[in-house]
Design a protein around this motif. Structure first.
Motif, PDB file in Angstrom:
ATOM      1  N   TYR A 145       0.788  -0.944  -0.021  1.00 41.65           N
ATOM      2  CA  TYR A 145      -0.111   0.086   0.140  1.00 41.65           C
ATOM      3  C   TYR A 145       0.788   0.969  -0.050  1.00 41.65           C
ATOM      4  N   GLN A 146       1.483   1.428  -1.081  1.00 43.74           N
ATOM      5  CA  GLN A 146       2.597   2.557  -1.186  1.00 43.74           C
ATOM      6  C   GLN A 146       1.941   3.852  -1.085  1.00 43.74           C
ATOM      7  N   ASN A 147       0.645   4.032  -1.366  1.00 39.93           N
ATOM      8  CA  ASN A 147      -0.105   5.509  -1.295  1.00 39.93           C
ATOM      9  C   ASN A 147       0.005   5.976   0.032  1.00 39.93           C
ATOM     10  N   ARG A 148       0.257   5.184   1.051  1.00 38.44           N
ATOM     11  CA  ARG A 148       0.293   5.911   2.441  1.00 38.44           C
ATOM     12  C   ARG A 148       1.536   6.810   2.263  1.00 38.44           C
ATOM     13  N   PHE A 149       2.437   6.560   1.345  1.00 38.40           N
ATOM     14  CA  PHE A 149       3.745   7.493   1.413  1.00 38.40           C
ATOM     15  C   PHE A 149       3.605   8.611   0.596  1.00 38.40           C
ATOM     16  N   ARG A 150       2.725   9.018   0.191  1.00 33.38           N
ATOM     17  CA  ARG A 150       2.405  10.206  -0.762  1.00 33.38           C
ATOM     18  C   ARG A 150       2.411  11.234   0.074  1.00 33.38           C
ATOM     19  N   PRO A 151       3.191  12.239  -0.083  1.00 30.06           N
ATOM     20  CA  PRO A 151       3.061  13.412   0.790  1.00 30.06           C
ATOM     21  C   PRO A 151       1.721  13.935   1.485  1.00 30.06           C
ATOM     22  N   GLU A 152       0.688  14.142   0.500  1.00 29.27           N
ATOM     23  CA  GLU A 152      -0.759  14.587   0.923  1.00 29.27           C
ATOM     24  C   GLU A 152      -1.081  13.611   2.142  1.00 29.27           C
ATOM     25  N   VAL A 153      -0.890  12.340   1.873  1.00 29.75           N
ATOM     26  CA  VAL A 153      -1.433  11.383   2.684  1.00 29.75           C
ATOM     27  C   VAL A 153      -0.871  11.296   4.091  1.00 29.75           C
ATOM     28  N   GLN A 154       0.392  11.490   4.081  1.00 28.06           N
ATOM     29  CA  GLN A 154       1.274  11.532   5.317  1.00 28.06           C
ATOM     30  C   GLN A 154       0.879  12.876   6.013  1.00 28.06           C
ATOM     31  N   ASN A 155       0.479  13.843   5.306  1.00 30.64           N
ATOM     32  CA  ASN A 155       0.202  15.053   6.011  1.00 30.64           C
ATOM     33  C   ASN A 155      -1.220  14.963   6.741  1.00 30.64           C
ATOM     34  N   CYS A 186      -4.616  13.914  11.516  1.00 32.61           N
ATOM     35  CA  CYS A 186      -5.723  12.998  12.234  1.00 32.61           C
ATOM     36  C   CYS A 186      -4.999  12.298  13.523  1.00 32.61           C
ATOM     37  N   LYS A 187      -3.798  12.364  13.505  1.00 28.13           N
ATOM     38  CA  LYS A 187      -3.345  11.669  14.719  1.00 28.13           C
ATOM     39  C   LYS A 187      -3.094  12.764  15.897  1.00 28.13           C
ATOM     40  N   ALA A 188      -3.092  14.004  15.377  1.00 27.79           N
ATOM     41  CA  ALA A 188      -2.743  15.202  16.193  1.00 27.79           C
ATOM     42  C   ALA A 188      -4.065  15.750  16.905  1.00 27.79           C
ATOM     43  N   GLY A 189      -5.214  15.171  16.202  1.00 25.38           N
ATOM     44  CA  GLY A 189      -6.395  15.317  16.559  1.00 25.38           C
ATOM     45  C   GLY A 189      -6.890  16.736  16.022  1.00 25.38           C
ATOM     46  N   ASP A 190      -6.413  17.215  14.911  1.00 23.35           N
ATOM     47  CA  ASP A 190      -6.684  18.323  14.396  1.00 23.35           C
ATOM     48  C   ASP A 190      -8.097  18.202  13.859  1.00 23.35           C
ATOM     49  N   LEU A 191      -8.543  17.325  13.312  1.00 20.54           N
ATOM     50  CA  LEU A 191      -9.983  17.192  12.805  1.00 20.54           C
ATOM     51  C   LEU A 191     -10.803  16.702  13.766  1.00 20.54           C
ATOM     52  N   GLY A 192     -10.600  16.591  15.230  1.00 21.79           N
ATOM     53  CA  GLY A 192     -11.439  16.247  16.215  1.00 21.79           C
ATOM     54  C   GLY A 192     -12.158  14.685  15.748  1.00 21.79           C
ATOM     55  N   ASP A 193     -13.198  14.501  16.219  1.00 17.28           N
ATOM     56  CA  ASP A 193     -13.948  13.050  16.220  1.00 17.28           C
ATOM     57  C   ASP A 193     -14.358  12.975  14.519  1.00 17.28           C
ATOM     58  N   ALA A 218     -11.225  17.342   5.804  1.00 18.40           N
ATOM     59  CA  ALA A 218     -10.156  17.302   4.864  1.00 18.40           C
ATOM     60  C   ALA A 218     -10.456  16.494   3.543  1.00 18.40           C
ATOM     61  N   GLU A 219     -10.011  16.714   2.656  1.00 15.81           N
ATOM     62  CA  GLU A 219      -9.955  16.123   1.190  1.00 15.81           C
ATOM     63  C   GLU A 219      -8.842  15.990   0.374  1.00 15.81           C
ATOM     64  N   THR A 245      -5.231  24.927   1.536  1.00 24.06           N
ATOM     65  CA  THR A 245      -5.022  23.901   0.609  1.00 24.06           C
ATOM     66  C   THR A 245      -3.255  23.525   0.714  1.00 24.06           C
ATOM     67  N   ILE A 246      -2.950  22.425   0.799  1.00 23.68           N
ATOM     68  CA  ILE A 246      -1.785  21.852   0.674  1.00 23.68           C
ATOM     69  C   ILE A 246      -1.447  21.333  -0.680  1.00 23.68           C
ATOM     70  N   SER A 247      -0.572  21.546  -1.489  1.00 23.01           N
ATOM     71  CA  SER A 247      -0.377  20.968  -2.694  1.00 23.01           C
ATOM     72  C   SER A 247       0.810  20.171  -2.898  1.00 23.01           C
ATOM     73  N   ALA A 248       0.941  18.922  -3.183  1.00 20.55           N
ATOM     74  CA  ALA A 248       2.063  18.234  -3.379  1.00 20.55           C
ATOM     75  C   ALA A 248       2.336  18.455  -4.980  1.00 20.55           C
ATOM     76  N   SER A 249       3.548  17.825  -5.484  1.00 25.40           N
ATOM     77  CA  SER A 249       4.209  18.369  -6.728  1.00 25.40           C
ATOM     78  C   SER A 249       3.544  17.443  -7.850  1.00 25.40           C
ATOM     79  N   GLY A 250       2.380  16.702  -7.480  1.00 26.62           N
ATOM     80  CA  GLY A 250       1.819  15.984  -8.754  1.00 26.62           C
ATOM     81  C   GLY A 250       2.346  14.302  -8.868  1.00 26.62           C
ATOM     82  N   GLN A 251       3.185  14.002  -7.895  1.00 31.16           N
ATOM     83  CA  GLN A 251       3.534  12.795  -7.863  1.00 31.16           C
ATOM     84  C   GLN A 251       2.434  11.663  -7.334  1.00 31.16           C
TER      85      GLN A 251
END
Length: 367
Positions: free
Chosen positions: A127-137, A142-149, A276-277, A303-309
């Motif tokens: 499941y390499q998509n976990r390593f995309r920058p936007e997924v990591q962000n 989520c881990k920090a609780g920024d989105l709440g419940d 988040a989307e 908006t946080i934009s990755a570089s297209g990868q």
């Protein structure tokens, strides 16, 4: 540091597009010493391009597993053979990286987990998509609780017309299904991982066989026309997943559907503090991560934009496939846990199977 010695079982598209280029990029940590494929010519070609001089080439994976030089096996074969080869590799004392999904069957996937635990070796799923920058962000937020419940989510794996026309993708007997098990698995994985919620209560779903029989003249497929006579799997599938804490996930997957907004390996998360989307796929020139919340009496978007990868495809920025491969190799070398854990991948397989069963029986599947 000694290099890990890798054996490849399955030298088709995913091996040449993702795994072997990633190993070349991480050649300070590994070398590929054995290649196996039922079409021996493919193994020979891969060995000539990516292998060490004198690399083993064979057509039977048991020959590769008998090679004492091989320490790590990458299982890159059709879905229905994942379990058999992975279990045999553990019994032979090898570490295993198996491509997604873990298996076409929850029962077979459980056997893989059992064999792994008994072996004492390392195990991960592709499941390499976990390593995309936007997924990591998003995961960090989520881990920090920024989105709440987080109480509602949508997982997207939708292509307007991009049916894979190579390999065995349309073959139900070898793959176990179509877009749901092929690309829906990625969308579901990143959604569950970001939410850190694997406690499933019930699953229902719909599976459609509507467009597979289209005449080639009307297909307009991104990968060229598919053969309607040999297309055996679904063209789209939708799932409704309710977790034990009440959180609800809607999963959309399609290789072919009459829909303009097409997202792939994407997710929308709705929390009590923010939403988040992730937007990526056919409708988007580059991957985006957009947070939305109320602030100072107004609705705000960030908006946080990755570089297209995306994944291991060409383009600038971080190559998620290379990063995935490196953290896997380091986990084996250092004895640490890889990011993608087998227990999590097992739940993904269980949910996908439940959607197929719910659609077939027209009944909700309880966990």
């Amino acid at each position: 540091m000694a290099k890990l010695k890798i054996g490849i079982v399955g030298c088709g598209g995913i091996a040449n597009q993702k795994h072997l280029p990633a190993m070349r990029a991480n050649e300070d940590l590994c070398q590929v010493v054995a290649f196996c494929d039922v079409i021996r010519e493919r193994a020979e070609k891969a060995a000539g391009e990516y292998g060490i001089p004198g690399a083993q080439v064979c057509g039977d994976y048991k020959e590769l597993l008998a090679n004492p030089e091989v320490e790590v096996v990458h299982v890159l074969t059709p879905n229905v053979s994942h379990s058999e080869i992975t279990i045999a590799a553990f019994e032979a004392g090898k570490h295993v990286y198996c491509e997604k999904p873990m298996s076409h069957s929850p029962a077979e996937a459980q056997k893989m987990v059992d064999a792994w635990k008994k072996s004492g070796k390392q195990f991960t799923i592709g499941y390499q998509n976990r390593f995309r920058p936007e997924v990591q962000n998003l995961h960090a937020a989520c881990k920090a609780g920024d989105l709440g419940d987080i109480y509602y989510a949508k997982a997207f794996a939708v292509r307007r017309r991009a049916v894979p026309t190579w390999g065995v993708f349309p073959n139900k007997a070898l793959q176990g299904g179509g877009p749901l098990i092929d690309i829906g698995t990625h969308a579901l994985d990143i959604t569950l991982w970001c939410m850190n919620n694997y406690e499933v209560d019930a699953v229902s779903g719909s599976v459609f066989y509507k467009l597979g029989g289209l005449p080639q003249a009307t297909q307009g497929n991104a990968f060229g026309p598919w053969d309607p006579e040999t297309y055996e799997v679904e063209d789209s599938a939708m799932g409704f997943i309710k977790m034990k804490n009440g959180t609800t996930i809607v999963l959309e997957s399609a290789w072919a559907i009459n829909m303009l907004d097409c997202r792939e390996a994407a997710a929308t998360l709705c929390g009590t503090k923010a939403g988040a989307e992730i937007r990526s796929g056919m409708s988007y020139p580059q991957s985006e991560l957009i947070y939305n919340r109320g602030r100072n009496g107004q609705l705000m978007e960030e908006t946080i934009s990755a570089s297209g990868q995306i994944a291991y495809r060409s383009g600038g920025g971080v190559n998620a496939g290379f990063v995935d491969n490196r953290q896997w190799l380091e986990a084996v070398l250092q004895g640490t846990k890889p990011l993608v854990k087998p227990e999590e991948a097992l739940v993904v397989t269980q949910i996908l199977d439940a959607i197929y069963r719910a659609a077939e029986t027209n009944r909700e599947v309880r966990f």
